[in-house]
Design an enzyme around this catalytic site. Sequence first.
Site, PDB file in Angstrom:
ATOM      1  N   MET A 166       0.804  -1.223   0.000  1.00  0.00           N
ATOM      2  CA  MET A 166       0.000   0.000   0.000  1.00  0.00           C
ATOM      3  C   MET A 166       0.840   1.279   0.000  1.00  0.00           C
ATOM      4  O   MET A 166       0.553   2.218   0.745  1.00  0.00           O
ATOM      5  CB  MET A 166      -0.955  -0.003   1.197  1.00  0.00           C
ATOM      6  CG  MET A 166      -1.859  -1.222   1.269  1.00  0.00           C
ATOM      7  SD  MET A 166      -2.772  -1.531  -0.256  1.00  0.00           S
ATOM      8  CE  MET A 166      -4.084  -0.339  -0.095  1.00  0.00           C
ATOM      9  N   ARG A 167       1.866   1.325  -0.820  1.00  0.00           N
ATOM     10  CA  ARG A 167       2.659   2.547  -0.962  1.00  0.00           C
ATOM     11  C   ARG A 167       2.843   2.846  -2.435  1.00  0.00           C
ATOM     12  O   ARG A 167       3.046   1.930  -3.238  1.00  0.00           O
ATOM     13  CB  ARG A 167       4.073   2.396  -0.348  1.00  0.00           C
ATOM     14  CG  ARG A 167       4.135   2.014   1.090  1.00  0.00           C
ATOM     15  CD  ARG A 167       3.641   3.059   2.046  1.00  0.00           C
ATOM     16  NE  ARG A 167       4.329   4.328   1.983  1.00  0.00           N
ATOM     17  CZ  ARG A 167       3.886   5.434   2.591  1.00  0.00           C
ATOM     18  NH1 ARG A 167       2.759   5.405   3.270  1.00  0.00           N
ATOM     19  NH2 ARG A 167       4.537   6.557   2.511  1.00  0.00           N
ATOM     20  N   HIS A 185      -4.350  -5.424  -9.205  1.00  0.00           N
ATOM     21  CA  HIS A 185      -5.325  -4.408  -8.791  1.00  0.00           C
ATOM     22  C   HIS A 185      -6.739  -4.983  -8.890  1.00  0.00           C
ATOM     23  O   HIS A 185      -7.085  -5.613  -9.902  1.00  0.00           O
ATOM     24  CB  HIS A 185      -5.174  -3.176  -9.687  1.00  0.00           C
ATOM     25  CG  HIS A 185      -6.150  -2.092  -9.347  1.00  0.00           C
ATOM     26  ND1 HIS A 185      -6.123  -1.436  -8.136  1.00  0.00           N
ATOM     27  CD2 HIS A 185      -7.190  -1.567 -10.051  1.00  0.00           C
ATOM     28  CE1 HIS A 185      -7.105  -0.556  -8.102  1.00  0.00           C
ATOM     29  NE2 HIS A 185      -7.769  -0.604  -9.249  1.00  0.00           N
ATOM     30  N   GLU A 218       4.561   5.325 -12.919  1.00  0.00           N
ATOM     31  CA  GLU A 218       4.428   6.339 -11.859  1.00  0.00           C
ATOM     32  C   GLU A 218       2.990   6.625 -11.457  1.00  0.00           C
ATOM     33  O   GLU A 218       2.736   7.271 -10.448  1.00  0.00           O
ATOM     34  CB  GLU A 218       5.096   7.640 -12.312  1.00  0.00           C
ATOM     35  CG  GLU A 218       6.597   7.560 -12.268  1.00  0.00           C
ATOM     36  CD  GLU A 218       7.254   8.791 -12.839  1.00  0.00           C
ATOM     37  OE1 GLU A 218       6.859   9.911 -12.458  1.00  0.00           O
ATOM     38  OE2 GLU A 218       8.158   8.636 -13.684  1.00  0.00           O
ATOM     39  N   ASP A 221      -2.120   2.724 -10.144  1.00  0.00           N
ATOM     40  CA  ASP A 221      -2.702   1.543 -10.792  1.00  0.00           C
ATOM     41  C   ASP A 221      -2.784   1.677 -12.307  1.00  0.00           C
ATOM     42  O   ASP A 221      -3.704   1.157 -12.938  1.00  0.00           O
ATOM     43  CB  ASP A 221      -4.079   1.223 -10.190  1.00  0.00           C
ATOM     44  CG  ASP A 221      -3.975   0.948  -8.697  1.00  0.00           C
ATOM     45  OD1 ASP A 221      -3.075   0.197  -8.304  1.00  0.00           O
ATOM     46  OD2 ASP A 221      -4.783   1.502  -7.927  1.00  0.00           O
TER      47      ASP A 221
END
Length: 273
Positions: A166-167, A185, A218, A221
Amino acid sequence: MRNLERRTNLSPFPKGGTRGILLRVCAINLVANREIPFAPPLKKGEGCNSNTLFVWGANDMTDLICESEATRTPASPLRVGVLVSGNGSNLQALLDYSERRSCRFKVVSVISNCPGVFALERAQRSNVPTQVIEHQKFTTREEFEQNLIQALIGHSVDVVVLAGFMRMLTPIFLRAFPNRIVNVHPALSPSFPGAHAVKDALKYGVRITGCTVHLVDEGMDTGRILAQAAVPVFEGDDEMTLKGRIQTREHLLLPQVIEGIARGLISEKGFSV
Ligand code: GRF
């Protein structure tokens, strides 16, 4: 640094195009939850099975490289580093799959940014080295990521899998593993990016959602889609039931994609629906 530069030149993906003699085009397909590792070549647009709602398609047959060009073998597997933050059910799917004798990848390192999470226990049970690198302990994201990079390089990782990590990652990390970071995802990208994908899909009222395995860039998702699986939304679904249905698909899809990379079946051009 020299070590880092050397490793970043090693792409696990076959070079683009039809390098070498194309002896046999292979594809991975899933039908009714069964794995067919060497299904006949798909024609453009094929591979969508309405019974299982599994969506699979190659937009360019040259994206599928023959097995003879695969670089990995069970004896010399693709070395996978997995980043986690929580439960680790996708990590478990990778660990389970990698126990197959024919599997060509191996989870060699599991790193969590949160201490005490169940994913770490799962890794330890499988005798995979674990490490906790807490982002909160660093003053900058760069410092945090440099530590992640060094830890992964220390295990000679070829591919990094984000399995519920979660980063957001900065270009520093992305540059260390160019085209070698894979995320899963819980939505059909580009719909519903972000941490609340299942909730957002329910709220929007879609009748079909799913999961996406993609390369990481970058964006949130975003990144080249490698594979997707579709999942129906039923009347009365809540976030938990829908998430469970999606995760069942994730657990099939993610190991298949990593195996596909290890076998040279998926190039960095990936697949698209
Ligand atoms: C998965 O649903 C994945 O799609 C998302 O985070 C969740 C992680 O679940 N990125 P788990 O930790 O693998 O159980």
